[in-house]
Design a protein around this motif. Structure first.
Motif: not given
Length: 122
Positions: A16-19, A56-63, A98-112
């Protein structure tokens, strides 16, 4: 302590893609500021996750007391009919342009990203 249930669908192997919302906004501003960016760009994280990884990431963050379990395909079919396939489809999208044009993601990982959105303390 809170208790809850987070489900993934079927075997949980669907990508699943997310952002993060801040990356959506920042990538739009970036595209406006860089006139050479023309055409269509995917505003998705460079690190897609599976349905199971997301649960699993949501479970870790929520409760602290969270049960992660599968929603079986037959139950999804009973509840949603043919629409159930939308939950079982996989899409491992990657924001190459996006990446080829130089955009750097602030939040590339789901847990962060989830930690930022939910402001988990500790």
């Amino acid at each position: 302590p809170k208790f809850g249930v987070v489900v993934y669908y079927g075997n949980g192997q669907q990508y699943w893609p997310w952002v993060h919302i801040e990356d959506v906004a920042a990538s739009l501003v970036y595209a406006i500021e860089h006139e050479e960016m023309q055409g269509t760009f995917l505003a998705v994280s460079p690190h897609a996750v599976t349905s199971r990884q997301l649960a699993k990431a949501m479970a870790k963050q929520y409760w602290t007391n969270m049960l992660v379990m599968s929603a079986p395909v037959f139950a999804l079919r009973l509840m949603l009919g043919e629409l159930h396939t939308a939950l079982l489809d996989s899409c491992n999208a990657y924001p190459r342009r996006l990446i080829d044009h130089g955009y750097i993601f602030q939040f590339p990982g789901i847990e962060y990203a989830l930690n930022n959105l939910l402001k988990k303390k500790g």
